[in-house]
Design a protein around this motif. Sequence first.
Motif, PDB file in Angstrom:
ATOM      1  N   MET A 198      -5.075   1.518  -8.402  1.00 39.15           N
ATOM      2  CA  MET A 198      -5.878   2.394  -7.556  1.00 39.15           C
ATOM      3  C   MET A 198      -7.209   1.709  -7.277  1.00 39.15           C
ATOM      4  O   MET A 198      -7.818   1.152  -8.182  1.00 39.15           O
ATOM      5  N   CYS A 199      -7.640   1.757  -6.033  1.00 37.81           N
ATOM      6  CA  CYS A 199      -8.946   1.247  -5.655  1.00 37.81           C
ATOM      7  C   CYS A 199      -9.926   2.424  -5.713  1.00 37.81           C
ATOM      8  O   CYS A 199      -9.748   3.413  -5.002  1.00 37.81           O
ATOM      9  N   VAL A 200     -10.912   2.323  -6.590  1.00 35.01           N
ATOM     10  CA  VAL A 200     -11.887   3.390  -6.784  1.00 35.01           C
ATOM     11  C   VAL A 200     -13.218   2.932  -6.194  1.00 35.01           C
ATOM     12  O   VAL A 200     -13.664   1.819  -6.467  1.00 35.01           O
ATOM     13  N   THR A 208       0.839  -1.196   0.000  1.00 31.01           N
ATOM     14  CA  THR A 208       0.000   0.000   0.000  1.00 31.01           C
ATOM     15  C   THR A 208       0.878   1.251   0.000  1.00 31.01           C
ATOM     16  O   THR A 208       1.800   1.363   0.804  1.00 31.01           O
ATOM     17  N   ILE A 209       0.566   2.180  -0.898  1.00 30.94           N
ATOM     18  CA  ILE A 209       1.305   3.437  -0.974  1.00 30.94           C
ATOM     19  C   ILE A 209       0.595   4.487  -0.126  1.00 30.94           C
ATOM     20  O   ILE A 209       1.207   5.143   0.714  1.00 30.94           O
ATOM     21  N   ALA A 210      -0.714   4.654  -0.359  1.00 33.95           N
ATOM     22  CA  ALA A 210      -1.479   5.669   0.363  1.00 33.95           C
ATOM     23  C   ALA A 210      -2.941   5.245   0.450  1.00 33.95           C
ATOM     24  O   ALA A 210      -3.445   4.556  -0.434  1.00 33.95           O
ATOM     25  N   GLU A 211      -3.597   5.670   1.533  1.00 28.71           N
ATOM     26  CA  GLU A 211      -5.026   5.429   1.701  1.00 28.71           C
ATOM     27  C   GLU A 211      -5.733   6.759   1.900  1.00 28.71           C
ATOM     28  O   GLU A 211      -5.172   7.680   2.471  1.00 28.71           O
ATOM     29  N   ASN A 212      -6.961   6.813   1.429  1.00 28.28           N
ATOM     30  CA  ASN A 212      -7.773   8.012   1.585  1.00 28.28           C
ATOM     31  C   ASN A 212      -8.739   7.778   2.749  1.00 28.28           C
ATOM     32  O   ASN A 212      -9.876   7.350   2.557  1.00 28.28           O
ATOM     33  N   ARG A 213      -8.264   8.019   3.973  1.00 24.62           N
ATOM     34  CA  ARG A 213      -9.091   7.765   5.160  1.00 24.62           C
ATOM     35  C   ARG A 213     -10.257   8.751   5.246  1.00 24.62           C
ATOM     36  O   ARG A 213     -11.318   8.428   5.761  1.00 24.62           O
ATOM     37  N   LYS A 214     -10.052   9.938   4.726  1.00 27.34           N
ATOM     38  CA  LYS A 214     -11.104  10.957   4.746  1.00 27.34           C
ATOM     39  C   LYS A 214     -12.321  10.504   3.923  1.00 27.34           C
ATOM     40  O   LYS A 214     -13.454  10.831   4.256  1.00 27.34           O
ATOM     41  N   ALA A 215     -12.078   9.717   2.877  1.00 35.04           N
ATOM     42  CA  ALA A 215     -13.176   9.245   2.027  1.00 35.04           C
ATOM     43  C   ALA A 215     -14.125   8.354   2.817  1.00 35.04           C
ATOM     44  O   ALA A 215     -15.342   8.466   2.688  1.00 35.04           O
ATOM     45  N   ARG A 216     -13.583   7.461   3.641  1.00 37.26           N
ATOM     46  CA  ARG A 216     -14.444   6.561   4.428  1.00 37.26           C
ATOM     47  C   ARG A 216     -15.185   7.324   5.512  1.00 37.26           C
ATOM     48  O   ARG A 216     -16.220   6.876   5.988  1.00 37.26           O
ATOM     49  N   LEU A 240      -9.920   5.408  -3.180  1.00 37.76           N
ATOM     50  CA  LEU A 240      -9.824   4.962  -1.791  1.00 37.76           C
ATOM     51  C   LEU A 240      -8.393   4.634  -1.392  1.00 37.76           C
ATOM     52  O   LEU A 240      -7.991   4.913  -0.265  1.00 37.76           O
ATOM     53  N   SER A 241      -7.628   4.022  -2.304  1.00 42.86           N
ATOM     54  CA  SER A 241      -6.241   3.712  -1.976  1.00 42.86           C
ATOM     55  C   SER A 241      -5.418   3.565  -3.242  1.00 42.86           C
ATOM     56  O   SER A 241      -5.961   3.364  -4.342  1.00 42.86           O
ATOM     57  N   LEU A 242      -4.112   3.678  -3.055  1.00 34.82           N
ATOM     58  CA  LEU A 242      -3.148   3.536  -4.135  1.00 34.82           C
ATOM     59  C   LEU A 242      -2.132   2.503  -3.666  1.00 34.82           C
ATOM     60  O   LEU A 242      -1.670   2.579  -2.528  1.00 34.82           O
ATOM     61  N   TYR A 243      -1.804   1.524  -4.513  1.00 34.50           N
ATOM     62  CA  TYR A 243      -0.912   0.457  -4.070  1.00 34.50           C
ATOM     63  C   TYR A 243      -0.149  -0.138  -5.246  1.00 34.50           C
ATOM     64  O   TYR A 243      -0.520   0.035  -6.402  1.00 34.50           O
ATOM     65  N   GLN A 278       8.740   6.551  -2.949  1.00 35.25           N
ATOM     66  CA  GLN A 278       9.180   7.298  -1.760  1.00 35.25           C
ATOM     67  C   GLN A 278       7.996   7.712  -0.894  1.00 35.25           C
ATOM     68  O   GLN A 278       8.175   8.286   0.168  1.00 35.25           O
ATOM     69  N   GLY A 279       6.773   7.457  -1.350  1.00 36.49           N
ATOM     70  CA  GLY A 279       5.575   7.773  -0.575  1.00 36.49           C
ATOM     71  C   GLY A 279       5.085   9.198  -0.749  1.00 36.49           C
ATOM     72  O   GLY A 279       4.351   9.701   0.094  1.00 36.49           O
TER      73      GLY A 279
END
Length: 154
Positions: free
Chosen positions: A119-121, A8-16, A108-111, A41-42
């Motif tokens: 990307m998880c949409v 996992t690179i990044a998650e969009n916690r604000k979306a949930r 939702l997330s990038l990995y 590098q994140g």
Amino acid sequence: MEKTGFKTIAENRKARHDYFVEDTYEAGIELVGTEVKSLRQGGVNLKDSFCDIKDGELFVRGMHISPYEQGNIFNRDPMRMRRLLMHRREILRLFAQVKQDGYTLIPLSLYFKGSRVKMCVGVCKGKKLYDKRADIAKRDAKRSMDRAMKEQGR
């Protein structure tokens, strides 16, 4: 021989927090080499990003990928619109869902899946303020119950 690692690179916690996630889809993303190096590098922010369907193609807007330090002239605009890669019938299905009232497409997330960036949409419906308060109250109640169970276990 391709690796099948999942990182996992990044998650969009604000979306949930802001949306009810009805359905999720996996999409590839069209990137430039320096952007992939920056992702390793994140250096990405999904916080205010959203997806848009234009002319039968799916795009992500508002996603910030930091410029790569050693990228010099090859760096692109950090906020540029990036194309998401999905089958046409999946895009048409998403377009039909988004046409309904109140639905939107949110990353939702990038990995990394192997060496590829995915990307998880999510097909999401916006939460009202009272829904958010109810979620916070439920989470606090669960936390206090867990805390009480842990203290009894001593």
